[in-house]
Design a protein around this motif. Sequence first.
Motif, PDB file in Angstrom:
ATOM      1  N   LYS A 121       0.994  -1.093  -0.030  1.00  0.00           N
ATOM      2  CA  LYS A 121       0.175  -0.005   0.180  1.00  0.00           C
ATOM      3  C   LYS A 121       0.704   1.285   0.038  1.00  0.00           C
ATOM      4  N   ILE A 122       0.415   2.403  -0.669  1.00  0.00           N
ATOM      5  CA  ILE A 122       1.208   3.287  -0.843  1.00  0.00           C
ATOM      6  C   ILE A 122       0.446   4.709  -0.921  1.00  0.00           C
ATOM      7  N   LEU A 123       0.885   5.901  -0.585  1.00  0.00           N
ATOM      8  CA  LEU A 123       0.225   7.266  -0.937  1.00  0.00           C
ATOM      9  C   LEU A 123       1.298   7.997  -1.887  1.00  0.00           C
ATOM     10  N   LEU A 124       0.322   8.643  -2.748  1.00  0.00           N
ATOM     11  CA  LEU A 124       1.488   9.371  -3.558  1.00  0.00           C
ATOM     12  C   LEU A 124       1.868  10.930  -2.547  1.00  0.00           C
ATOM     13  N   GLU A 125       3.178  11.320  -2.576  1.00  0.00           N
ATOM     14  CA  GLU A 125       3.460  12.568  -2.107  1.00  0.00           C
ATOM     15  C   GLU A 125       3.329  13.631  -3.011  1.00  0.00           C
ATOM     16  N   VAL A 126       2.536  14.669  -2.715  1.00  0.00           N
ATOM     17  CA  VAL A 126       2.130  16.037  -3.491  1.00  0.00           C
ATOM     18  C   VAL A 126       2.937  16.952  -3.220  1.00  0.00           C
ATOM     19  N   ASN A 127       3.751  17.809  -3.997  1.00  0.00           N
ATOM     20  CA  ASN A 127       4.280  18.990  -3.604  1.00  0.00           C
ATOM     21  C   ASN A 127       3.322  19.928  -3.683  1.00  0.00           C
ATOM     22  N   ILE A 128       2.385  20.235  -2.892  1.00  0.00           N
ATOM     23  CA  ILE A 128       1.195  21.147  -2.936  1.00  0.00           C
ATOM     24  C   ILE A 128       1.165  22.520  -3.095  1.00  0.00           C
ATOM     25  N   ALA A 129       2.620  22.976  -2.580  1.00  0.00           N
ATOM     26  CA  ALA A 129       2.916  24.282  -2.622  1.00  0.00           C
ATOM     27  C   ALA A 129       3.813  24.661  -3.814  1.00  0.00           C
ATOM     28  N   ASP A 130       3.981  23.502  -4.666  1.00  0.00           N
ATOM     29  CA  ASP A 130       5.051  23.762  -5.685  1.00  0.00           C
ATOM     30  C   ASP A 130       6.409  24.517  -5.149  1.00  0.00           C
ATOM     31  N   GLU A 131       7.069  23.921  -4.168  1.00  0.00           N
ATOM     32  CA  GLU A 131       8.240  24.189  -3.406  1.00  0.00           C
ATOM     33  C   GLU A 131       9.442  23.779  -4.240  1.00  0.00           C
ATOM     34  N   GLU A 132      10.421  24.421  -4.618  1.00  0.00           N
ATOM     35  CA  GLU A 132      11.481  24.015  -5.304  1.00  0.00           C
ATOM     36  C   GLU A 132      12.174  22.883  -4.454  1.00  0.00           C
ATOM     37  N   SER A 133      12.233  23.213  -3.059  1.00  0.00           N
ATOM     38  CA  SER A 133      13.233  22.346  -1.970  1.00  0.00           C
ATOM     39  C   SER A 133      12.384  21.063  -1.886  1.00  0.00           C
ATOM     40  N   LYS A 134      11.205  20.835  -2.152  1.00  0.00           N
ATOM     41  CA  LYS A 134      10.457  19.940  -1.793  1.00  0.00           C
ATOM     42  C   LYS A 134      10.338  18.459  -2.674  1.00  0.00           C
ATOM     43  N   ALA A 135      10.187  17.515  -2.382  1.00  0.00           N
ATOM     44  CA  ALA A 135       9.998  16.485  -3.134  1.00  0.00           C
ATOM     45  C   ALA A 135       8.327  16.076  -3.441  1.00  0.00           C
ATOM     46  N   GLY A 136       8.037  15.456  -4.231  1.00  0.00           N
ATOM     47  CA  GLY A 136       6.640  15.392  -4.719  1.00  0.00           C
ATOM     48  C   GLY A 136       6.181  15.500  -6.127  1.00  0.00           C
ATOM     49  N   PHE A 137       5.225  14.911  -6.302  1.00  0.00           N
ATOM     50  CA  PHE A 137       4.451  15.193  -7.541  1.00  0.00           C
ATOM     51  C   PHE A 137       3.729  16.357  -7.682  1.00  0.00           C
TER      52      PHE A 137
END
Length: 243
Positions: A121-137
């Motif tokens: 089981k997984i979750l997708l990590e979302v870079n919801i604030a579109d931050e350069e420094s952060k991982a995620g889709f």
Amino acid sequence: MKEIAQNIAAIRENMAKAAIACGRDPAEIQLCAASKMNDAERVRYAVEHGVDCCGENRVQELTEKQPKGAYGDKPVHFIGRLQTNKVNKVVGAVDLIQSVDRLPLLECIEKTAEKKNLIQKILLEVNIADEESKAGFSASEVMEICSKMREFPHVRLVGLMAIPPVSQKNGDNLIFFEKMHTLCVDISRKKYDNVIMECLSMGMSDDYEDAIACGSTMIRVGTAIFGRRVYPDKQAPTTEIKK
Ligand SMILES: *Cc1c(COP(=O)(O)O)cnc(C)c1O
């Protein structure tokens, strides 16, 4: 150690209040103890005093604490940045990988789960604030992956996770929490194969009440449970850690 139990009780109360204030059932929301930098004994104490699950950031901490029974009968999740060369140690060892943040990682988890003959089981990590420094889709990348989840039969996508910016004051992250909720609802409506949006993991020590108001079903709390993390000198972060 006693403070840990008191902290958990206080958080539980705040969680219930936040849920009731927006017409939600407190039982819908899980408390995940973000246990990084805390040893097996402290984590075990938290498990015995009312957290629903634990989240580890580092593979090494997971593999050290797990054989010591740190998580008791509670599920453990992986919530940190996961390198593909360590996927083998995590797949099947945790109930949920919350931090799937790039396609090669998803592909690697699929292959590993297939080899181990299990479904991860997984979750997708979302870079919801579109931050350069952060991982995620990005939100659009998440949509794209959801539409292809049938190609990953050894993985089950059960929701989304986000780490928005460090909030300076109450309400700062409401906009991002709301975006996450909307994304979750949009995905649910599409009824993609192998996608169930049952978990929305968002909210940390400083902003979990706002996250609950926006539909979070799992808050990940470290500092407010265990106290301020003490980093060894060499790794001392350059910026002050909150609280
Ligand atoms: C450390 C951590 C948390 C908890 O942060 P606090 O501010 O200490 O509550 C939550 N999620 C992730 C992914 C973390 O690494």
